[in-house]
Design a protein around this motif. Structure first.
Motif, PDB file in Angstrom:
ATOM      1  N   ALA A 209     -53.055  23.791 -37.646  1.00 56.28           N
ATOM      2  CA  ALA A 209     -53.125  22.326 -37.708  1.00 56.28           C
ATOM      3  C   ALA A 209     -54.106  21.877 -38.792  1.00 56.28           C
ATOM      4  O   ALA A 209     -53.833  20.935 -39.550  1.00 56.28           O
ATOM      5  CB  ALA A 209     -53.541  21.774 -36.351  1.00 56.28           C
ATOM      6  N   LEU A 210     -55.236  22.578 -38.902  1.00 55.24           N
ATOM      7  CA  LEU A 210     -56.233  22.241 -39.935  1.00 55.24           C
ATOM      8  C   LEU A 210     -55.699  22.532 -41.330  1.00 55.24           C
ATOM      9  O   LEU A 210     -55.922  21.761 -42.267  1.00 55.24           O
ATOM     10  CB  LEU A 210     -57.524  23.029 -39.687  1.00 55.24           C
ATOM     11  CG  LEU A 210     -58.346  22.610 -38.469  1.00 55.24           C
ATOM     12  CD1 LEU A 210     -59.399  23.656 -38.141  1.00 55.24           C
ATOM     13  CD2 LEU A 210     -59.022  21.262 -38.708  1.00 55.24           C
ATOM     14  N   GLU A 211     -54.980  23.647 -41.471  1.00 56.91           N
ATOM     15  CA  GLU A 211     -54.407  24.007 -42.776  1.00 56.91           C
ATOM     16  C   GLU A 211     -53.386  22.954 -43.210  1.00 56.91           C
ATOM     17  O   GLU A 211     -53.322  22.591 -44.384  1.00 56.91           O
ATOM     18  CB  GLU A 211     -53.748  25.390 -42.697  1.00 56.91           C
ATOM     19  CG  GLU A 211     -54.743  26.531 -42.698  1.00 56.91           C
ATOM     20  CD  GLU A 211     -54.117  27.891 -42.416  1.00 56.91           C
ATOM     21  OE1 GLU A 211     -54.781  28.904 -42.678  1.00 56.91           O
ATOM     22  OE2 GLU A 211     -52.976  27.937 -41.920  1.00 56.91           O
ATOM     23  N   GLN A 212     -52.612  22.476 -42.246  1.00 53.00           N
ATOM     24  CA  GLN A 212     -51.610  21.464 -42.572  1.00 53.00           C
ATOM     25  C   GLN A 212     -52.285  20.165 -43.008  1.00 53.00           C
ATOM     26  O   GLN A 212     -51.833  19.495 -43.935  1.00 53.00           O
ATOM     27  CB  GLN A 212     -50.707  21.219 -41.358  1.00 53.00           C
ATOM     28  CG  GLN A 212     -49.398  20.565 -41.720  1.00 53.00           C
ATOM     29  CD  GLN A 212     -49.155  19.279 -40.965  1.00 53.00           C
ATOM     30  OE1 GLN A 212     -49.744  19.073 -39.904  1.00 53.00           O
ATOM     31  NE2 GLN A 212     -48.318  18.434 -41.484  1.00 53.00           N
ATOM     32  N   GLU A 213     -53.393  19.838 -42.346  1.00 49.23           N
ATOM     33  CA  GLU A 213     -54.140  18.629 -42.699  1.00 49.23           C
ATOM     34  C   GLU A 213     -54.715  18.757 -44.123  1.00 49.23           C
ATOM     35  O   GLU A 213     -54.686  17.804 -44.902  1.00 49.23           O
ATOM     36  CB  GLU A 213     -55.253  18.402 -41.660  1.00 49.23           C
ATOM     37  CG  GLU A 213     -56.061  17.135 -41.845  1.00 49.23           C
ATOM     38  CD  GLU A 213     -55.224  15.863 -41.780  1.00 49.23           C
ATOM     39  OE1 GLU A 213     -54.091  15.909 -41.297  1.00 49.23           O
ATOM     40  OE2 GLU A 213     -55.712  14.830 -42.255  1.00 49.23           O
ATOM     41  N   SER A 214     -55.207  19.964 -44.444  1.00 50.43           N
ATOM     42  CA  SER A 214     -55.724  20.223 -45.801  1.00 50.43           C
ATOM     43  C   SER A 214     -54.621  20.038 -46.837  1.00 50.43           C
ATOM     44  O   SER A 214     -54.839  19.455 -47.901  1.00 50.43           O
ATOM     45  CB  SER A 214     -56.251  21.657 -45.911  1.00 50.43           C
ATOM     46  OG  SER A 214     -57.463  21.759 -45.258  1.00 50.43           O
ATOM     47  N   ALA A 220     -51.868  14.214 -51.062  1.00 46.73           N
ATOM     48  CA  ALA A 220     -52.172  12.787 -51.247  1.00 46.73           C
ATOM     49  C   ALA A 220     -53.049  12.587 -52.484  1.00 46.73           C
ATOM     50  O   ALA A 220     -52.849  11.652 -53.263  1.00 46.73           O
ATOM     51  CB  ALA A 220     -52.881  12.250 -49.997  1.00 46.73           C
ATOM     52  N   GLN A 221     -54.015  13.512 -52.686  1.00 42.94           N
ATOM     53  CA  GLN A 221     -54.885  13.426 -53.856  1.00 42.94           C
ATOM     54  C   GLN A 221     -54.101  13.638 -55.147  1.00 42.94           C
ATOM     55  O   GLN A 221     -54.345  12.963 -56.145  1.00 42.94           O
ATOM     56  CB  GLN A 221     -56.017  14.462 -53.742  1.00 42.94           C
ATOM     57  CG  GLN A 221     -57.097  14.024 -52.738  1.00 42.94           C
ATOM     58  CD  GLN A 221     -58.109  15.115 -52.470  1.00 42.94           C
ATOM     59  OE1 GLN A 221     -57.889  16.286 -52.774  1.00 42.94           O
ATOM     60  NE2 GLN A 221     -59.237  14.743 -51.878  1.00 42.94           N
ATOM     61  N   GLU A 222     -53.155  14.593 -55.103  1.00 41.37           N
ATOM     62  CA  GLU A 222     -52.320  14.866 -56.278  1.00 41.37           C
ATOM     63  C   GLU A 222     -51.486  13.622 -56.638  1.00 41.37           C
ATOM     64  O   GLU A 222     -51.395  13.246 -57.810  1.00 41.37           O
ATOM     65  CB  GLU A 222     -51.359  16.022 -55.991  1.00 41.37           C
ATOM     66  CG  GLU A 222     -51.900  17.379 -56.419  1.00 41.37           C
ATOM     67  CD  GLU A 222     -50.942  18.499 -56.024  1.00 41.37           C
ATOM     68  OE1 GLU A 222     -49.724  18.309 -56.142  1.00 41.37           O
ATOM     69  OE2 GLU A 222     -51.431  19.560 -55.602  1.00 41.37           O
ATOM     70  N   GLU A 223     -50.915  13.015 -55.597  1.00 40.43           N
ATOM     71  CA  GLU A 223     -50.067  11.821 -55.821  1.00 40.43           C
ATOM     72  C   GLU A 223     -50.909  10.674 -56.377  1.00 40.43           C
ATOM     73  O   GLU A 223     -50.487   9.943 -57.278  1.00 40.43           O
ATOM     74  CB  GLU A 223     -49.399  11.409 -54.510  1.00 40.43           C
ATOM     75  CG  GLU A 223     -48.175  12.249 -54.199  1.00 40.43           C
ATOM     76  CD  GLU A 223     -47.604  11.969 -52.816  1.00 40.43           C
ATOM     77  OE1 GLU A 223     -48.072  11.038 -52.150  1.00 40.43           O
ATOM     78  OE2 GLU A 223     -46.685  12.709 -52.417  1.00 40.43           O
ATOM     79  N   GLN A 224     -52.136  10.562 -55.860  1.00 43.55           N
ATOM     80  CA  GLN A 224     -53.048   9.506 -56.307  1.00 43.55           C
ATOM     81  C   GLN A 224     -53.419   9.724 -57.771  1.00 43.55           C
ATOM     82  O   GLN A 224     -53.403   8.785 -58.586  1.00 43.55           O
ATOM     83  CB  GLN A 224     -54.307   9.524 -55.437  1.00 43.55           C
ATOM     84  CG  GLN A 224     -55.030   8.199 -55.404  1.00 43.55           C
ATOM     85  CD  GLN A 224     -56.156   8.208 -54.396  1.00 43.55           C
ATOM     86  OE1 GLN A 224     -56.711   9.253 -54.080  1.00 43.55           O
ATOM     87  NE2 GLN A 224     -56.505   7.048 -53.897  1.00 43.55           N
TER      88      GLN A 224
END
Lengths: 228, 39
Positions: A209-214, A220-224
């Motif tokens: 779950a943590l890996e998926q969140e990472s 999201a950062q890449e898209e930004q």
């Protein structure tokens, strides 16, 4: 958070159970009439298969649930079950080999039980390798689920292999033909290994779950960055 | 190898595999928690 609490409870319960199981298996239970003390390896060998089956069953059920519901949490449970299954599968094969050398005279033989077990391990190692190669979370979860479902078909084949074919590996023992002290030692260790497997699966689920969140944050950062 | 030798080998392997995996898993989990701010 409930699975974390269940895992912690299982882990805490496993510690005194392990101490009890080791005492029962190494000291309290009598040596086997034919195999002698080397039979005591069964108290870690067989429970490893209980934990392996529990792990692979979790991977199978979670994979089916993922394909039905498309909820990523089932994919997390699937990878948790597969990885813990692989760990105990490896341990079962190694301890079986160590037992086989003094009992059968060989470290390894291409007996149907051993061969199907090795295929089962390779299938689920392949499952983990496949996951490592796929970046897209949905494709990874779908592809891995199919491999886990197909791979799980081998689990009952492994179980029944000693009955379906003439093998060097003995058939499942009956508690009625084994010394009661041996049965108690074996059952305590079976429960202990199952508890350890539950503890590890809940932790591996949390890690997934943590890996998926990472991954989600990185995406999201890449898209930004791409949008600026 | 004696019978005791095989028993020691089997139980040692089990300890190394299970405890080793548990140690690595907890380490990965802690690193992941730091990486995501403890989700």
């Amino acid at each position: 958070m409930t699975s974390d609490k269940i895992g912690t409870a299982a882990g805490l319960l496993a510690l005194p159970m392990l101490a009890l199981g080791l005492f029962l298996g190494l000291i309290w239970a009598p040596p086997d009439a034919a195999m002698g003390d080397v039979q005591r390896l069964m108290y870690v060998h067989f429970p490893s298969w209980i934990a392996t089956a529990l792990g692979y069953l979790t991977a199978f059920v979670a994979s089916v649930m993922y394909l039905v519901r498309r909820d990523i949490k089932w994919d997390h449970w699937a990878v948790a079950g597969a990885e813990i299954g692989v760990v105990f599968n490896v341990n079962g094969l190694i301890t079986g080999s160590i037992w086989g050398r003094p009992t059968w005279g060989v470290w390894w033989t291409w007996d149907p039980r051993l061969t199907t077990t090795a295929i089962m391990l390779l299938t689920f190692v392949g499952y983990l390798v496949l996951r490592a190669f796929l970046d897209d979370p949905d494709r990874r979860a779908r592809g891995a689920a199919l491999v886990a479902i197909i791979g799980f078909i081998n689990v009952p084949i492994v179980y029944f292999s000693v009955r379906w074919w003439r093998t060097l590996h003995q058939v499942q023992s009956s508690p009625n033909t084994v010394d009661p002290n041996m049965v108690v030692a074996l059952r305590v260790m079976m429960v202990t290994f199952a508890l350890i497997a539950v503890y590890l699966m809940t932790r591996r689920f949390r890690l997934a779950a943590l890996e998926q969140e990472s991954e989600r944050i990185a995406l999201a950062q890449e898209e930004q960055a791409g949008g600026v | 190898m004696t019978q005791v030798g095989y028993i020691v080998a089997g139980y040692s392997v089990t300890f190394i595999v299970v405890a080793g995996y548990t140690f690595l898993l907890i380490r990965r989990l802690r690193a992941a928690r730091r990486g995501t701010g403890g989700v």
